[in-house]
Design a protein around this motif. Structure first.
Motif, PDB file in Angstrom:
ATOM      1  N   GLY A 222       0.646  -1.230   0.198  1.00 26.39           N
ATOM      2  CA  GLY A 222      -0.240  -0.379   0.143  1.00 26.39           C
ATOM      3  C   GLY A 222       0.792   1.373  -0.405  1.00 26.39           C
ATOM      4  O   GLY A 222       2.018   1.321   0.245  1.00 26.39           O
ATOM      5  N   GLN A 223      -0.082   2.787   0.288  1.00 24.43           N
ATOM      6  CA  GLN A 223       0.855   3.729  -0.090  1.00 24.43           C
ATOM      7  C   GLN A 223       1.709   3.656   1.066  1.00 24.43           C
ATOM      8  O   GLN A 223       3.230   4.774   0.459  1.00 24.43           O
ATOM      9  CB  GLN A 223      -0.012   4.611   0.698  1.00 24.43           C
ATOM     10  N   THR A 224       1.562   3.181   2.246  1.00 26.48           N
ATOM     11  CA  THR A 224       2.873   3.266   3.521  1.00 26.48           C
ATOM     12  C   THR A 224       4.051   2.122   3.126  1.00 26.48           C
ATOM     13  O   THR A 224       3.915   1.747   4.254  1.00 26.48           O
ATOM     14  CB  THR A 224       3.055   4.302   4.425  1.00 26.48           C
TER      15      THR A 224
ATOM     16  N   GLY B 240      -9.580  -3.023   1.023  1.00 23.42           N
ATOM     17  CA  GLY B 240      -9.680  -1.827  -0.412  1.00 23.42           C
ATOM     18  C   GLY B 240      -9.504  -0.921  -0.576  1.00 23.42           C
ATOM     19  O   GLY B 240     -10.424  -0.563  -1.081  1.00 23.42           O
TER      20      GLY B 240
ATOM     21  N   ILE C 209     -11.244 -11.989  -1.609  1.00 24.57           N
ATOM     22  CA  ILE C 209     -11.863 -12.913  -0.906  1.00 24.57           C
ATOM     23  C   ILE C 209     -12.194 -12.609   0.032  1.00 24.57           C
ATOM     24  O   ILE C 209     -11.499 -11.946   1.170  1.00 24.57           O
ATOM     25  CB  ILE C 209     -10.926 -14.559  -0.287  1.00 24.57           C
TER      26      ILE C 209
ATOM     27  N   LEU D 248     -13.726 -16.104   4.957  1.00 18.65           N
ATOM     28  CA  LEU D 248     -12.452 -16.771   4.340  1.00 18.65           C
ATOM     29  C   LEU D 248     -11.339 -17.992   4.831  1.00 18.65           C
ATOM     30  O   LEU D 248     -10.756 -18.948   4.441  1.00 18.65           O
ATOM     31  CB  LEU D 248     -11.077 -15.546   4.633  1.00 18.65           C
ATOM     32  N   PHE D 249     -11.859 -18.502   6.271  1.00 16.72           N
ATOM     33  CA  PHE D 249     -11.646 -20.065   6.553  1.00 16.72           C
ATOM     34  C   PHE D 249     -12.528 -20.736   5.938  1.00 16.72           C
ATOM     35  O   PHE D 249     -12.031 -21.869   6.562  1.00 16.72           O
ATOM     36  CB  PHE D 249     -11.507 -19.706   8.283  1.00 16.72           C
TER      37      PHE D 249
HETATM   38  C1  LIG Z   1      -1.729   7.940   5.458  1.00 16.62           C
HETATM   39  C2  LIG Z   1      -2.556   6.217   5.021  1.00 16.62           C
HETATM   40  C3  LIG Z   1      -2.187   5.662   4.788  1.00 16.62           C
HETATM   41  C4  LIG Z   1      -2.302   3.988   4.502  1.00 16.62           C
HETATM   42  N1  LIG Z   1      -1.176   2.846   4.278  1.00 16.62           N
HETATM   43  C5  LIG Z   1      -1.713   2.300   3.829  1.00 16.62           C
HETATM   44  C6  LIG Z   1      -1.099   1.474   3.435  1.00 16.62           C
HETATM   45  O1  LIG Z   1      -0.548   1.498   3.189  1.00 16.62           O
HETATM   46  N2  LIG Z   1      -1.512  -0.425   3.233  1.00 16.62           N
HETATM   47  C7  LIG Z   1      -3.065  -0.035   4.104  1.00 16.62           C
HETATM   48  O2  LIG Z   1      -2.894  -1.762   4.153  1.00 16.62           O
HETATM   49  N3  LIG Z   1      -3.191   0.694   4.381  1.00 16.62           N
HETATM   50  C8  LIG Z   1      -3.059   2.117   5.369  1.00 16.62           C
HETATM   51  N4  LIG Z   1      -3.849   2.362   4.896  1.00 16.62           N
HETATM   52  C9  LIG Z   1      -5.132   2.338   6.304  1.00 16.62           C
HETATM   53  C10 LIG Z   1      -6.449   1.974   5.565  1.00 16.62           C
HETATM   54  O3  LIG Z   1      -6.617   3.582   4.938  1.00 16.62           O
HETATM   55  C11 LIG Z   1      -6.828   1.075   5.957  1.00 16.62           C
HETATM   56  O4  LIG Z   1      -7.150   1.534   7.231  1.00 16.62           O
HETATM   57  C12 LIG Z   1      -6.323  -0.753   6.094  1.00 16.62           C
HETATM   58  O5  LIG Z   1      -5.989  -0.893   4.618  1.00 16.62           O
HETATM   59  C13 LIG Z   1      -7.330  -1.898   6.677  1.00 16.62           C
HETATM   60  O6  LIG Z   1      -6.824  -2.935   6.251  1.00 16.62           O
HETATM   61  P1  LIG Z   1      -8.046  -3.943   6.459  1.00 16.62           P
HETATM   62  O7  LIG Z   1      -8.678  -4.156   5.251  1.00 16.62           O
HETATM   63  O8  LIG Z   1      -7.052  -5.420   7.041  1.00 16.62           O
HETATM   64  O9  LIG Z   1      -9.164  -3.784   7.411  1.00 16.62           O
HETATM   65  P2  LIG Z   1     -10.329  -3.341   7.691  1.00 16.62           P
HETATM   66  O10 LIG Z   1     -10.734  -2.553   7.194  1.00 16.62           O
HETATM   67  O11 LIG Z   1     -10.970  -3.979   9.241  1.00 16.62           O
HETATM   68  O12 LIG Z   1     -10.867  -4.790   6.747  1.00 16.62           O
HETATM   69  C14 LIG Z   1     -11.130  -6.588   7.125  1.00 16.62           C
HETATM   70  C15 LIG Z   1     -12.552  -6.713   5.987  1.00 16.62           C
HETATM   71  O13 LIG Z   1     -12.581  -8.665   6.019  1.00 16.62           O
HETATM   72  C16 LIG Z   1     -13.475  -8.871   5.818  1.00 16.62           C
HETATM   73  N5  LIG Z   1     -13.513  -9.710   7.061  1.00 16.62           N
HETATM   74  C17 LIG Z   1     -13.570 -10.137   8.134  1.00 16.62           C
HETATM   75  N6  LIG Z   1     -13.883 -11.464   8.129  1.00 16.62           N
HETATM   76  C18 LIG Z   1     -13.492 -11.285   7.888  1.00 16.62           C
HETATM   77  C19 LIG Z   1     -13.766 -13.603   7.135  1.00 16.62           C
HETATM   78  N7  LIG Z   1     -14.217 -14.422   8.202  1.00 16.62           N
HETATM   79  N8  LIG Z   1     -13.685 -13.995   6.078  1.00 16.62           N
HETATM   80  C20 LIG Z   1     -13.400 -13.410   4.845  1.00 16.62           C
HETATM   81  N9  LIG Z   1     -13.294 -11.393   5.468  1.00 16.62           N
HETATM   82  C21 LIG Z   1     -13.746 -11.127   6.708  1.00 16.62           C
HETATM   83  C22 LIG Z   1     -14.330  -7.409   6.528  1.00 16.62           C
HETATM   84  O14 LIG Z   1     -15.688  -7.313   5.916  1.00 16.62           O
HETATM   85  C23 LIG Z   1     -13.185  -6.459   5.435  1.00 16.62           C
HETATM   86  O15 LIG Z   1     -13.884  -6.229   3.975  1.00 16.62           O
HETATM   87  C24 LIG Z   1      -3.204   3.933   5.572  1.00 16.62           C
HETATM   88  C25 LIG Z   1      -3.735   4.644   5.907  1.00 16.62           C
HETATM   89  C26 LIG Z   1      -3.646   6.541   6.039  1.00 16.62           C
HETATM   90  C27 LIG Z   1      -4.252   7.623   6.944  1.00 16.62           C
END
Ligand SMILES: Cc1cc2nc3c(=O)[nH]c(=O)nc-3n(C[C@H](O)[C@H](O)[C@H](O)COP(=O)(O)OP(=O)(O)OC[C@H]3O[C@@H](n4cnc5c(N)ncnc54)[C@H](O)[C@@H]3O)c2cc1C
Ligand SMILES: Nc1ncnc2c1ncn2[C@@H]1O[C@H](COP(=O)(O)O)[C@@H](O)[C@H]1O
Lengths: 324, 250
Positions: free
Chosen positions: A253-255, A271, A288, A308-309
């Motif tokens: 990702g971006q960072t 996403g 997924i 996913l599990f």
């Molecule tokens: C300046 C800045 C820089 C950032 N840089 C990055 C970066 O480089 N990379 C990055 O990734 N993020 C970055 N972020 C953070 C980004 O905004 C999100 O907060 C982050 O990507 C969320 O991570 P996630 O998708 O793992 O978690 P969540 O948004 O919490 O998503 C979890 C997902 O898992 C799904 N899920 C839960 N349980 C299950 C299951 N049992 N089976 C299937 N699906 C399930 C949910 O439906 C949900 O869609 C940055 C944010 C800022 C402000």
């Protein structure tokens, strides 16, 4: 007619795989400029793999040796490359936008007093001038640039310039370069686990997010990656890196890292735009996620809505079957 | 410890990108601007190094439009001592021109440390730091994720593919910061009030024309709205078939 210098990378005396991409990109440019490709290697001695470069279109392989060049020596390398470029009258200099390339290319460009287009995803020659495409604004826009004057100095995003075999009867040349390594000295490389692919360079990336629920559950992704038999790396969202579940080196990702694999599988990742910034140039994206409205499905080529599990172990099984 | 930090005003990463009428730049209407996130790590590190040394000065320098004064105020609110705005209209694509303008300002000031972010999240140029170092003939380590400084000697760690590089160098030096180096502090109300009174010098600057001409700025081709193959593990066999036969990636 102008020649192109491809600057390659070695580690522990062996050429890194990304070097084939650099030669491929340089070949494309050289064909358009009706010139030759000189492949440049900086090393402590002969580099393993140098004799293979003709296959990818190198006309000449130049190895510059210095006792201090075994490890990356930023100033020593930059000086040797800049001298070579000035002496050789090249029309373009091509690096990999790897960790080393992104550090080295700006130094060389500054020494040459030339602009640098870093991390490009496409290139062409238009009316004699090199034109380039680079993703900007976290991949939300594409900037096309025309290089004014020569040489064009560019670095190629890994995994975008798929190595193409275009055999040439390459010649080999080797010379020792004098001079100190410089004021910045790489003392050691603390290697990650042996045989682990880096997410930025793996042809397949399987990434996990907060949906994995806890760090130990990443095992299901490691097993899926293993099913791809050495072609896949495990990536992560920032949410799980910040939570300390996965190392920062794995963050996409971006960072984190920008990846462009042939196949990207996003598992339990919502996403967010900052995540997309790091993976949207992947060739094929699979998502997924149990939430059918998760934004990741908007960029995914193929999605499975589900837990996913249940889905991932089944996928691992199917991939293993393919391998027989 | 006298430390300079180069900071850039950039669009927030949540920004919806709209292309301006010229087809070559961002339509800035309604765009929120922030301090480049990597530069926050640089400001934070400068403050920590100064605190550790017990004395010194942290100067933040931005090349940008008049509105970049706000970006400088943000860094001053975090704790930087003073700011310099190299005021210019519109930044261009050639990072070397930015580096030249910054280097000209940094040149005669005898900083022990010059910090920059590893990249700006708007242009993704990933180059200004090492270019500044070259122009000033200073040692430089990029994408620093760990830093230790003792008695003018320094050790840094930077991530490379499949490992971590351990690098030694001496001060003065130029460093670019990566995520993981530190946790940037949020400006406290007291800091925000104090920042209003800190010195901010504005110097009109005209960078050179550069040697990268912008041909176009376009939106990337939309990814085909994906197809949902199905639900649950029952869809896996079909997914694998599509990956093999349609996408041809397996
Ligand atoms: C300046 C800045 C820089 C950032 N840089 C990055 C970066 O480089 N990379 C990055 O990734 N993020 C970055 N972020 C953070 C980004 O905004 C999100 O907060 C982050 O990507 C969320 O991570 P996630 O998708 O793992 O978690 P969540 O948004 O919490 O998503 C979890 C997902 O898992 C799904 N899920 C839960 N349980 C299950 C299951 N049992 N089976 C299937 N699906 C399930 C949910 O439906 C949900 O869609 C940055 C944010 C800022 C402000
Ligand atoms: N206009 C600018 N003013 C001040 N610093 C800048 C500017 N542009 C880039 N920088 C610095 O250089 C770093 C790398 O930027 P870039 O090479 O443009 O990706 C940024 O994180 C800033 O620290």
């Amino acid at each position: 007619m102008s020649n192109v210098l491809a600057v390659l990378e070695q580690r522990d005396g062996a050429l890194r795989k990304v070097s084939h991409e650099v030669v491929t990109g340089a070949r494309r440019l050289a064909d358009a400029l009706s010139g030759n490709v000189d492949a440049l290697i900086l090393a402590a001695g002969p580099a393993r793999g140098a004799d293979q470069l003709g296959r990818f279109g190198a006309d000449k392989v130049i190895t510059l040796t210095n006792a201090a060049f075994g490890m990356y020596a930023p100033e020593g390398y930059a000086g040797a490359i800049a001298a070579r470029v000035t002496g050789g009258g090249y029309g373009a200099v091509v690096f990999a936008a790897s960790a080393t390339g992104k550090d080295l290319a700006p130094r060389v460009a500054a020494r040459l007093g030339r602009p640098l287009a870093q991390d490009i995803t496409d290139l062409a020659v238009d009316g004699g001038a090199v034109t380039l495409t680079r993703p900007v604004y976290a991949g939300k826009a594409l900037l096309r640039l025309r290089v004014v004057g020569t040489p064009a100095v560019i670095s190629l995003r890994p995994n975008v310039f798929t190595p193409v075999e275009r055999p040439k009867a390459g010649t080999q040349e080797s010379a020792a370069v004098a001079g100190p390594a410089g004021r910045v000295v790489v003392k050691e490389i603390k290697a990650a686990e042996a045989g682990m692919l880096d997410v930025a360079e793996a042809p397949i990336v399987v990434s996990g997010g907060r949906g994995l629920k806890e760090p130990a559950n990443f095992r299901v992704l490691e097993e899926l990656a293993a099913a791809f038999a050495g072609r896949a790396a495990v990536g992560a969202s920032r949410a799980v890196v910040d939570a300390g579940w996965r190392p920062h080196a794995d963050q996409v990702g971006q960072t984190g890292k920008t990846v462009s694999p042939t196949l990207y599988v996003a598992v339990g990742i919502s996403g967010a735009i900052q995540h997309l910034a790091g993976m949207r140039t992947s060739k094929v994206i699979v998502a997924i996620n149990k939430d059918k409205d998760a934004p990741i499905f908007k960029v995914a080529d193929y999605g499975i809505v589900g837990d996913l599990f249940e889905v991932v172990p089944k996928l691992t099984e199917e991939i293993k079957k393919l391998r027989g | 410890m006298k430390i300079a930090v180069c900071i850039k005003r950039v669009p927030d990463s949540e920004t919806r990108v709209k292309i301006a009428a010229d087809g070559k730049s961002l339509d800035e209407a309604g765009v929120k601007f922030i301090l480049n996130p990597y530069d926050e790590f640089a400001v934070e590190e400068a403050l920590r190094q100064k605190e550790k040394a017990g004395a010194g000065e942290v100067v933040v320098i931005a090349l940008g439009p008049p509105a970049a004064q706000e970006t400088i105020r943000t860094a001053l609110a975090m704790g930087a001592d003073r700011g310099v705005l190299l005021q210019t209209q519109g930044l261009h694509a050639d990072g070397l021109e930015t580096a030249r303008a910054l280097a000209a300002e940094l040149k005669d000031n005898e900083f022990d440390l010059i910090l920059l972010g590893k990249m700006a999240i708007d242009d993704y140029n990933h180059q200004v730091g090492p270019m500044v170092a070259e122009l000033l003939d200073l040692p430089c380590v990029t994408t620093v994720a760990h830093l230790e400084i003792a008695a003018g000697k320094a050790t840094a760690e930077r991530e490379i593919e499949g490992g971590v590089e351990v690098v030694e160098f001496s001060l003065p030096a130029v460093l670019t910061t990566d995520k993981g180096l530190n946790e940037p502090r949020y400006p406290a109300l007291k800091g925000i009030m104090a920042a209003k009174k800190k010195p901010l010098e504005v110097k009109p600057t005209t960078p050179g024309p550069g040697a990268l001409a912008i041909v176009s700025l376009t939106l990337p081709p939309e990814r085909q709205a994906g197809k949902i193959v199905g639900e649950g593990s029952a869809a896996v066999a079909e997914l694998v078939r599509l990956l093999r036969e349609e996408a041809k990636v397996l």
